[in-house]
Design a protein around this motif. Structure first.
Motif, PDB file in Angstrom:
ATOM      1  N   ALA A  28      34.974  22.982  51.423  1.00  0.00           N
ATOM      2  CA  ALA A  28      33.556  22.663  52.157  1.00  0.00           C
ATOM      3  C   ALA A  28      33.380  23.992  52.780  1.00  0.00           C
ATOM      4  CB  ALA A  28      33.803  21.689  53.131  1.00  0.00           C
ATOM      5  N   ILE A  29      34.335  24.587  53.688  1.00  0.00           N
ATOM      6  CA  ILE A  29      34.005  25.930  54.618  1.00  0.00           C
ATOM      7  C   ILE A  29      33.737  27.166  53.571  1.00  0.00           C
ATOM      8  CG2 ILE A  29      34.892  27.708  56.058  1.00  0.00           C
ATOM      9  CD1 ILE A  29      36.472  25.279  57.382  1.00  0.00           C
ATOM     10  N   THR A  30      34.410  27.071  52.427  1.00  0.00           N
ATOM     11  CA  THR A  30      34.210  28.310  51.694  1.00  0.00           C
ATOM     12  C   THR A  30      32.714  28.189  51.024  1.00  0.00           C
ATOM     13  OG1 THR A  30      36.545  28.392  51.187  1.00  0.00           O
ATOM     14  CG2 THR A  30      35.156  29.692  49.448  1.00  0.00           C
ATOM     15  N   ARG A  31      32.571  27.003  50.634  1.00  0.00           N
ATOM     16  CA  ARG A  31      31.073  26.596  50.008  1.00  0.00           C
ATOM     17  C   ARG A  31      29.982  26.984  50.819  1.00  0.00           C
ATOM     18  NH1 ARG A  31      31.746  20.889  46.629  1.00  0.00           N
ATOM     19  NH2 ARG A  31      33.143  21.711  44.950  1.00  0.00           N
ATOM     20  N   SER A  32      30.232  26.460  52.217  1.00  0.00           N
ATOM     21  CA  SER A  32      29.280  26.751  53.231  1.00  0.00           C
ATOM     22  C   SER A  32      28.859  28.250  53.558  1.00  0.00           C
ATOM     23  CB  SER A  32      29.606  26.110  54.703  1.00  0.00           C
ATOM     24  OG  SER A  32      28.916  26.374  55.718  1.00  0.00           O
ATOM     25  N   ASN A  33      30.452  28.991  53.410  1.00  0.00           N
ATOM     26  CA  ASN A  33      30.283  30.541  53.481  1.00  0.00           C
ATOM     27  C   ASN A  33      29.421  31.063  52.223  1.00  0.00           C
ATOM     28  OD1 ASN A  33      31.412  30.452  56.044  1.00  0.00           O
ATOM     29  ND2 ASN A  33      33.569  30.863  55.152  1.00  0.00           N
ATOM     30  N   LEU A  34      29.545  30.568  51.192  1.00  0.00           N
ATOM     31  CA  LEU A  34      28.877  31.219  50.039  1.00  0.00           C
ATOM     32  C   LEU A  34      27.466  30.700  50.288  1.00  0.00           C
ATOM     33  CD1 LEU A  34      28.933  32.387  47.175  1.00  0.00           C
ATOM     34  CD2 LEU A  34      29.364  29.962  46.164  1.00  0.00           C
ATOM     35  N   TYR A  35      26.922  29.575  50.480  1.00  0.00           N
ATOM     36  CA  TYR A  35      25.637  29.108  50.572  1.00  0.00           C
ATOM     37  C   TYR A  35      24.892  30.295  51.524  1.00  0.00           C
ATOM     38  CZ  TYR A  35      26.943  24.703  48.570  1.00  0.00           C
ATOM     39  OH  TYR A  35      27.222  23.869  47.654  1.00  0.00           O
ATOM     40  N   LYS A  36      25.544  30.742  52.651  1.00  0.00           N
ATOM     41  CA  LYS A  36      24.804  31.613  53.502  1.00  0.00           C
ATOM     42  C   LYS A  36      24.371  32.722  52.807  1.00  0.00           C
ATOM     43  CE  LYS A  36      27.635  29.937  57.507  1.00  0.00           C
ATOM     44  NZ  LYS A  36      28.613  30.305  58.358  1.00  0.00           N
ATOM     45  N   PHE A  37      24.900  33.333  51.846  1.00  0.00           N
ATOM     46  CA  PHE A  37      24.616  34.553  51.172  1.00  0.00           C
ATOM     47  C   PHE A  37      23.491  34.258  50.110  1.00  0.00           C
ATOM     48  CE2 PHE A  37      29.265  35.130  51.892  1.00  0.00           C
ATOM     49  CZ  PHE A  37      29.056  36.261  52.530  1.00  0.00           C
ATOM     50  N   TRP A  38      22.861  33.053  50.246  1.00  0.00           N
ATOM     51  CA  TRP A  38      21.597  32.852  49.321  1.00  0.00           C
ATOM     52  C   TRP A  38      20.347  33.642  49.417  1.00  0.00           C
ATOM     53  CZ3 TRP A  38      20.692  31.696  44.680  1.00  0.00           C
ATOM     54  CH2 TRP A  38      19.570  31.278  44.022  1.00  0.00           C
ATOM     55  N   ASP A  39      20.290  33.888  50.794  1.00  0.00           N
ATOM     56  CA  ASP A  39      19.259  34.774  51.191  1.00  0.00           C
ATOM     57  C   ASP A  39      19.158  36.059  50.673  1.00  0.00           C
ATOM     58  OD1 ASP A  39      18.155  32.407  52.474  1.00  0.00           O
ATOM     59  OD2 ASP A  39      18.578  33.301  54.554  1.00  0.00           O
ATOM     60  N   SER A  50      13.902  28.100  48.434  1.00  0.00           N
ATOM     61  CA  SER A  50      14.870  27.526  47.896  1.00  0.00           C
ATOM     62  C   SER A  50      15.891  27.716  48.746  1.00  0.00           C
ATOM     63  CB  SER A  50      15.073  28.570  46.327  1.00  0.00           C
ATOM     64  OG  SER A  50      15.541  29.946  46.667  1.00  0.00           O
ATOM     65  N   ARG A  51      16.993  26.947  48.507  1.00  0.00           N
ATOM     66  CA  ARG A  51      18.487  26.804  49.157  1.00  0.00           C
ATOM     67  C   ARG A  51      19.249  26.063  48.288  1.00  0.00           C
ATOM     68  NH1 ARG A  51      15.326  23.079  52.056  1.00  0.00           N
ATOM     69  NH2 ARG A  51      14.268  24.524  53.340  1.00  0.00           N
ATOM     70  N   PRO A  52      20.671  26.526  48.500  1.00  0.00           N
ATOM     71  CA  PRO A  52      21.911  25.920  47.863  1.00  0.00           C
ATOM     72  C   PRO A  52      21.864  24.540  48.294  1.00  0.00           C
ATOM     73  CG  PRO A  52      22.456  28.058  48.681  1.00  0.00           C
ATOM     74  CD  PRO A  52      21.108  27.872  49.382  1.00  0.00           C
ATOM     75  N   TYR A  53      21.962  23.548  47.330  1.00  0.00           N
ATOM     76  CA  TYR A  53      22.113  22.230  47.743  1.00  0.00           C
ATOM     77  C   TYR A  53      23.536  21.579  47.372  1.00  0.00           C
ATOM     78  CZ  TYR A  53      21.130  17.368  47.248  1.00  0.00           C
ATOM     79  OH  TYR A  53      20.919  15.682  47.649  1.00  0.00           O
ATOM     80  N   SER A  54      24.113  22.106  46.465  1.00  0.00           N
ATOM     81  CA  SER A  54      25.576  21.536  46.168  1.00  0.00           C
ATOM     82  C   SER A  54      26.150  22.113  44.893  1.00  0.00           C
ATOM     83  CB  SER A  54      25.367  19.948  45.855  1.00  0.00           C
ATOM     84  OG  SER A  54      24.849  19.669  44.430  1.00  0.00           O
ATOM     85  N   MET A  55      27.372  21.771  44.931  1.00  0.00           N
ATOM     86  CA  MET A  55      28.251  22.404  43.784  1.00  0.00           C
ATOM     87  C   MET A  55      28.777  21.189  42.781  1.00  0.00           C
ATOM     88  SD  MET A  55      28.536  25.661  43.839  1.00  0.00           S
ATOM     89  CE  MET A  55      30.115  25.974  42.877  1.00  0.00           C
ATOM     90  N   MET A  56      28.472  21.359  41.451  1.00  0.00           N
ATOM     91  CA  MET A  56      28.797  20.382  40.513  1.00  0.00           C
ATOM     92  C   MET A  56      30.232  20.946  39.607  1.00  0.00           C
ATOM     93  SD  MET A  56      25.177  19.647  38.883  1.00  0.00           S
ATOM     94  CE  MET A  56      25.790  18.728  37.576  1.00  0.00           C
ATOM     95  N   PRO A  57      30.878  20.149  39.182  1.00  0.00           N
ATOM     96  CA  PRO A  57      31.870  20.214  38.328  1.00  0.00           C
ATOM     97  C   PRO A  57      31.642  21.384  37.336  1.00  0.00           C
ATOM     98  CG  PRO A  57      31.893  17.811  38.586  1.00  0.00           C
ATOM     99  CD  PRO A  57      30.731  18.445  38.986  1.00  0.00           C
TER     100      PRO A  57
END
Length: 111
Positions: A28-39, A50-57
């Protein structure tokens, strides 16, 4: 009445350490860090729409979009966005193979 001794306290540091050792928390922390780079990846034009919402398999990242027009524009730029994401993915040791843009997931946070 028996006297209760409170001597088995857990320190905050050890509690945080045990939480950070859990696989789900690390993910979850790694995903959150990745989402911060979306901008940076999306650019000024699309960062607010737009903004990251989730990760799928299978390494599919779902991006919530303000409307279908934004989703279509981002879909046309998908390969460029994946290329821009590459350095961030390598540094976080993540694998994102595809981006899916979904206007149904958009929630206006200003309301």
């Amino acid at each position: 009445m028996k006297k209760v001794l409170y001597t088995d306290f857990v320190t905050t540091g050890s509690l945080v350490e045990s939480l950070l050792d859990k696989k789900e928390i690390k993910k979850a922390i790694t995903r959150s860090n990745l989402y911060k780079f979306w901008d940076k990846v999306a650019g000024k034009k699309f960062a607010d729409k737009s903004r990251p919402y989730s990760m799928m398999p299978g390494g599919v990242m779902v991006i919530a979009c303000e409307n279908a027009i934004v989703a279509q524009e981002l879909t046309l730029r998908k390969f460029q966005l994946l290329a821009k994401f590459e350095p961030y993915l390598k540094s976080l040791k993540m694998n994102v193979k595809d981006l899916r843009f979904d206007p149904k997931r958009w929630v206006d946070e200003t309301e």
